[in-house]
Enzyme design. Sequence first.
Site, mmCIF file in Angstrom:
data_model
loop_
_atom_site.group_PDB
_atom_site.id
_atom_site.type_symbol
_atom_site.label_atom_id
_atom_site.label_comp_id
_atom_site.label_asym_id
_atom_site.label_seq_id
_atom_site.Cartn_x
_atom_site.Cartn_y
_atom_site.Cartn_z
ATOM 1 N N ASP A 567 0.849 -1.188 0.000
ATOM 2 C CA ASP A 567 0.000 0.000 0.000
ATOM 3 C C ASP A 567 0.888 1.242 0.000
ATOM 4 O O ASP A 567 1.848 1.334 0.784
ATOM 5 C CB ASP A 567 -0.912 0.009 1.227
ATOM 6 C CG ASP A 567 -1.940 1.125 1.162
ATOM 7 O OD1 ASP A 567 -3.005 0.897 0.553
ATOM 8 O OD2 ASP A 567 -1.664 2.209 1.712
ATOM 9 N N GLU A 610 -4.650 2.503 -4.378
ATOM 10 C CA GLU A 610 -3.196 2.543 -4.223
ATOM 11 C C GLU A 610 -2.654 1.237 -3.649
ATOM 12 O O GLU A 610 -1.524 1.169 -3.168
ATOM 13 C CB GLU A 610 -2.796 3.712 -3.307
ATOM 14 C CG GLU A 610 -3.206 3.563 -1.845
ATOM 15 C CD GLU A 610 -4.607 4.082 -1.568
ATOM 16 O OE1 GLU A 610 -4.887 4.425 -0.410
ATOM 17 O OE2 GLU A 610 -5.424 4.134 -2.511
#
Length: 693
Positions: A567, A610
Amino acid sequence: MDRSVDLKKIAEIDRQADESGLAISFIDASRQEIHTSNNNSICHELNPGPGFSTDCDKYCGAAFERVIASGGVAEYRCHAGLDCRAVSFQTGQSTLAAVVGRAFTDTSEYKKATERAISGDWSRFSPNELFDNVLISGSSRQLEEAVSELGKLEVEAEPSPKRPDPTDLPPISQNEDTDAVTRILAESAAEQLPTIESSGPIGSRNRTAEITEWRSFFGSLLDLDYADASLATLEFLSKHLGLRSLVWLKRNGNRLENSTALGKIKGKRLRIAIASGDKRLLQALADGVPLELGERPKGRPQEHARKMSLFPIGIGGEISAAVAVLDPVDNTHREKIVRVCRSIAQQFEILRLRSEVVRGDSLTTAVRRFSETLKSIENEDLWMSLTQNAAEILKAERSSMLVFDEKSGQFQTKAMLGTEKSFEGDDAIGERIAKHVFTTQRAIAVEDISKAGILPDTESRHYKTPSFLSSPISVGGRVIGVMNFADRASGEPFDKSSLELFEAIAPQIGIAIDRAELREKAGQFEQLSVTDSLTGLLNRRYMEERLTEETKRSNRHGYPMSFMMLDVDEFKSYNDHFGHPAGDEALKLVGNIIRETLRGADVAARFGGEEFAVLLPQTTDKEAWTIAERIRSNIEQTRFPERPVTISIGISSCSAELCRDADLVSAADQALYRAKRSGRNRVLAFEDKVNTQ
């Protein structure tokens, strides 16, 4: 395999499962599957390990409890639409639940399964593996028979000797002591023979000679097949009673048809307008008398009409055969024939059941072999391969596969075998026979087309024989076309047994066509975007499918495997400060770095937003940590357009306690969460302990 299963019986269990075309699985009280033979590929994909998925645990997982609760055989249809029978199985000191079946007995359930695989909850599985060994059974009776056969493999106590009641049918078994059964039945039948004082051939002999000869004849019946035994019976009656015109009638459906004859009627078809369940015939069987029938003469005086005495043969009030005598018979002969028919009824029931077992075994073997050949068929030669294989099993030199096109309302020729002429584009193709079969959805086997009221073929296709077989082909309960067969290599006509054979393989043909359609749809589905348009990495759907496959492979072979979730740290603020276009560029750069850092066998995907994921096949937890740290470091050292970017990574790896796809994702996600809570820009494995205070 668990040691609680008798190793000596495993080979026999495997053989029985293969021959029956059903799965046989053994499950212990702890809900562990310890051995499975011929498992349905759907079950294998749903449960790659010894345990059961949540859905399956309610059915096969609870098999042991089901057996105990039922006190006998527990029947159930599981969430996958498969029919099963669970019974108790004793092996050594252990009691197990044996699950037999795992087969579709309802084509609509199979259709539901294909729909689930195409667009439902099974779409995550590989279609080829999911439908690699689909089991289908024509009826639930096959499951009951398999359960009965399995019971013979348990440890059995020595049976106590028992002289059977001559009015009861002895049990049928391939391993039965035929000589002993024959001797007991023969002695019992001989004791029933009356002493007949008459001038007839048998009446002139003494009692001892009669019994000796009868025992010899009766004892030989079980050494013959049904046809030879019926002929031997007629010859015995002819020789000892001086009769000349005798016919053996065998039940076919609800009619009595002549199967063999002696005298003037030999070689001719005797038509009797009486059903096997006719009340007069059943009453004659109960009263021990023949049924007297008279001919309806055409153009002759009634006194010249021939008469026939019909002696029924049967057990339990059901007619299975009859002896027709066209000679005049007196009371003495009548009584003698009745006694003979009563005495041989049990023998012929044994022979009938034995012939059904042999025919059933042959049918099962043929279907199994046919099913094996279909597994190697590719989509591009599907139609011709199906037609060739079906023609081979029916020993037909000519065959065709016609599929109905609903738009044009005409048949399309998908394959044609045994003729040089092409009928492609012929509007009349299938109009004479196939259209009727397609509309009625009923198969037909015709011995002689000239006697069946069907218009002759104006195309003069030079058929060798007048017999043919035509049957509808169904896929998931929907009739799609017709298969036709002609010119048997032996020259014999297609008959009821030919029809039964094709009807046994017809579901396999439907499955092959359905599987081909499924593969085609799956291929089209896979051709849709499996990559993320922004980063060029694979997408989440592909990653989930690969993760499922690799998890099964890891469980099956014991390979190590690791999975990581990545992430981008504080990406929301990156978007807020520099705008979404800049954020997209940052994600592209992160995707490139991940791709360039990984090895060739590793799989990277954009999981969403993301968030990224990486699958590391045959990779230990230590190796995974090294790769993850390399990715983290490379991103940290890369110059991004707006500001430095870092990522946090969570790792999970297969272990004895953790090796399911959903569990691996959850564990990696938990590790990622701890990595972000503990300061970001770091790698943590699921097992690592971190102080997040």
